[in-house]
Scaffold this active site. Structure first.
Site, PDB file in Angstrom:
ATOM      1  N   TYR A   1      24.462 -29.843 -45.679  1.00 40.79           N
ATOM      2  CA  TYR A   1      23.478 -30.638 -46.672  1.00 40.79           C
ATOM      3  C   TYR A   1      23.850 -31.207 -47.707  1.00 40.79           C
ATOM      4  CZ  TYR A   1      19.438 -30.651 -49.465  1.00 40.79           C
ATOM      5  OH  TYR A   1      18.683 -31.332 -50.397  1.00 40.79           O
ATOM      6  N   CYS A   2      24.034 -32.105 -48.065  1.00 41.03           N
ATOM      7  CA  CYS A   2      25.001 -32.409 -49.860  1.00 41.03           C
ATOM      8  C   CYS A   2      26.185 -32.107 -49.641  1.00 41.03           C
ATOM      9  CB  CYS A   2      23.752 -31.892 -50.607  1.00 41.03           C
ATOM     10  SG  CYS A   2      24.741 -32.303 -52.516  1.00 41.03           S
ATOM     11  N   LEU A   3      26.853 -31.625 -50.530  1.00 37.56           N
ATOM     12  CA  LEU A   3      28.304 -31.032 -50.787  1.00 37.56           C
ATOM     13  C   LEU A   3      28.798 -30.036 -49.780  1.00 37.56           C
ATOM     14  CD1 LEU A   3      31.294 -30.438 -51.671  1.00 37.56           C
ATOM     15  CD2 LEU A   3      29.596 -29.637 -53.698  1.00 37.56           C
TER      16      LEU A   3
ATOM     17  N   LEU B   1      23.315 -33.841 -43.878  1.00 40.26           N
ATOM     18  CA  LEU B   1      21.940 -33.765 -44.446  1.00 40.26           C
ATOM     19  C   LEU B   1      22.400 -34.358 -46.163  1.00 40.26           C
ATOM     20  CD1 LEU B   1      20.541 -30.696 -43.358  1.00 40.26           C
ATOM     21  CD2 LEU B   1      20.245 -33.393 -42.144  1.00 40.26           C
TER      22      LEU B   1
END
Length: 453
Positions: free
Chosen positions: A184-186, A212
């Site tokens: 997710y993200c980073l 994500l």
């Protein structure tokens, strides 16, 4: 230059947002009406709210949301055990909720910009709870909140001592099974780097990859790029040098400016002029639970990815050699969100340009956080989804948007069905931890690192 045009546009918009008539008592008819109706009590209550918020901001008290909802009590309640811990993270294995589970475990790699439990919010809104209820064995990385002693922790530490260490531990608990990795993200950017490096070395431990709201190309990374140029990065590095980390308030301020109308001025009107308080939500509580960023890691992230865009251009070095996303052969499920100000969906979509594997791209309504937290009974949700096979031609994002029809509902069931299609038949659940391999349960979920301030 185009960069300067965007900066001017952003600055003017911030000024207009700040000077909007709705932000002032005498030019906001709703506030005037409320003042007349209450005899000015709304303004007294608003002043009280302002004093309380200033006291909390000064460090005397926790944010309201953080006091109201705490991990392990109201939030992050999915039962499980911490089965591995090192200096960088704790690995949570969640208890099975079904008599049979799919053989391939799911490893979730959250961003370390914030705490992991956005993916394990209140019961009924927890992605972990949802997956476990469908017969998946789920592991979660809970990152440690770095301090001054972690100033030299870099991106490669998060890859090697983080994600790869988690994969090694899972391999001892569920031996012989590939892993569905979800970032997710980073955490998704880290997953892409690690997956490319693993593919280069013919490491086949990943059954699938889910991204994500995660970028691999940072050339069009949205308005966040307005805060990132060589001089600004150097300025940030100077600020981080003495402390060894980036302070949470600096990041929070930048993200709030990206949506100043929603996150700043609407709150000023509601809390200080109308004298109201918004009901605390689980997402608000998570957002108030901020974390820090190590000096070296944050500098590498900004310079190598945002400024130099090394990953998409095949110049990102892992162990002295470049990694390329086109080496990845595991199927990919990528999620973008329509109103994402952190990872714009067209930027996320660029993953299609750099991979030679099957990519299922899903675009959901909502923003960077709220779009991902999309439980099946969430109202007013919709999504688009389409598969591009490795041998099929590329479609640009606007053509994709025009050709793929929206569907009502949450995207979670669509992803769960995709995972099941790439999973083996269900069987007995694995044990909790592996004491014989030195991975006995250490403590109950959500663990200890999540409580670090």
């Amino acid at each position: 230059s185009a960069q300067h045009e965007h900066v001017v546009d952003f600055a003017v918009r911030q000024l207009l947002d700040m000077l909007a008539p709705s932000n002032f008592l005498v030019t906001n008819p709703e506030v005037l009406q409320r003042t007349v109706e209450t005899g000015g009590l709304n303004l007294l209550k608003g002043a009280s709210n302002l004093v309380e918020d200033l006291q909390r901001a000064s460090g005397q008290r926790l944010p309201r949301a953080a006091e109201a909802m705490r991990p392990g009590r109201e939030l992050a309640r999915s039962p499980g055990q911490v089965v591995f811990r090192n200096h960088l993270f704790e690995l949570i294995q969640y208890a099975p909720a079904t008599t049979a589970t799919h053989p391939e475990p799911v490893l979730i790699i959250p961003a370390w910009i914030m705490k992991y439990y956005i993916l394990d919010l209140a019961p009924g809104r927890s992605l972990v709870e949802y997956l476990v209820g469908l017969g998946f064995t789920v592991f979660m990385i809970s990152w440690r909140n770095p301090g001054p002693e972690d100033r030299d922790v870099g991106m490669d530490d998060y890859r090697g001592n983080g994600m790869l260490a988690a994969l090694e531990a899972i391999g001892r608990i569920v031996p012989g099974q590939p892993v569905h990795a979800c970032g997710y993200c980073l955490g998704g950017t880290l997953l892409a780097i690690a997956a490319a490096a693993m593919a280069r070395e013919a490491d086949a431990r990943l059954a699938s990859i889910t991204m994500l709201a995660a970028q691999t190309d940072f050339h069009e990374a949205g308005e966040l790029m307005l805060f990132i140029n060589p001089s600004q990065v150097t300025f940030l590095e100077d600020m981080m040098w003495q402390r060894g980390f980036l302070d949470t308030r600096q990041m929070a301020g930048a993200f709030q400016l990206l949506r100043s109308n929603d996150l700043i001025w609407s709150r000023v009107i509601r809390d200080y002029l109308m004298g109201e308080r918004e009901a605390i939500t689980d997402l608000m509580a998570w957002n108030a639970d901020t974390t820090r960023m190590p000096y070296r890691m944050h500098s590498e992230y900004l310079r190598r990815l945002f400024l130099e865009n090394e990953l998409s251009e095949g110049r990102y070095l892992v162990e002295g050699r470049p990694v390329v996303l086109s080496d990845i052969r595991a199927p990919i499920f990528a999620v973008g969100t329509e109103s994402d100000h952190v990872a714009p969906w067209r930027s996320v979509f660029k993953l299609h340009l750099y991979t030679d594997t099957d990519v299922t791209f899903l675009l959901t309504s909502g923003g960077h956080n709220a779009g991902i937290v999309s439980e099946p009974d969430h109202p007013r949700r919709h999504f688009r989804v389409a598969l591009r096979r490795a041998n099929e031609p590329y479609r640009d994002p606007d053509s994709w948007l025009a050709e793929v029809a929206p569907r009502p509902g949450s995207w979670w069931p669509e992803w769960a069905a995709w995972l099941k299609a790439h999973a083996g038949p269900a069987g007995p659940p694995p044990p909790m931890g592996a004491p014989e391999a030195g991975l006995g349960p250490l403590c109950a979920a959500p663990g200890t690192y999540v409580h670090q301030a």
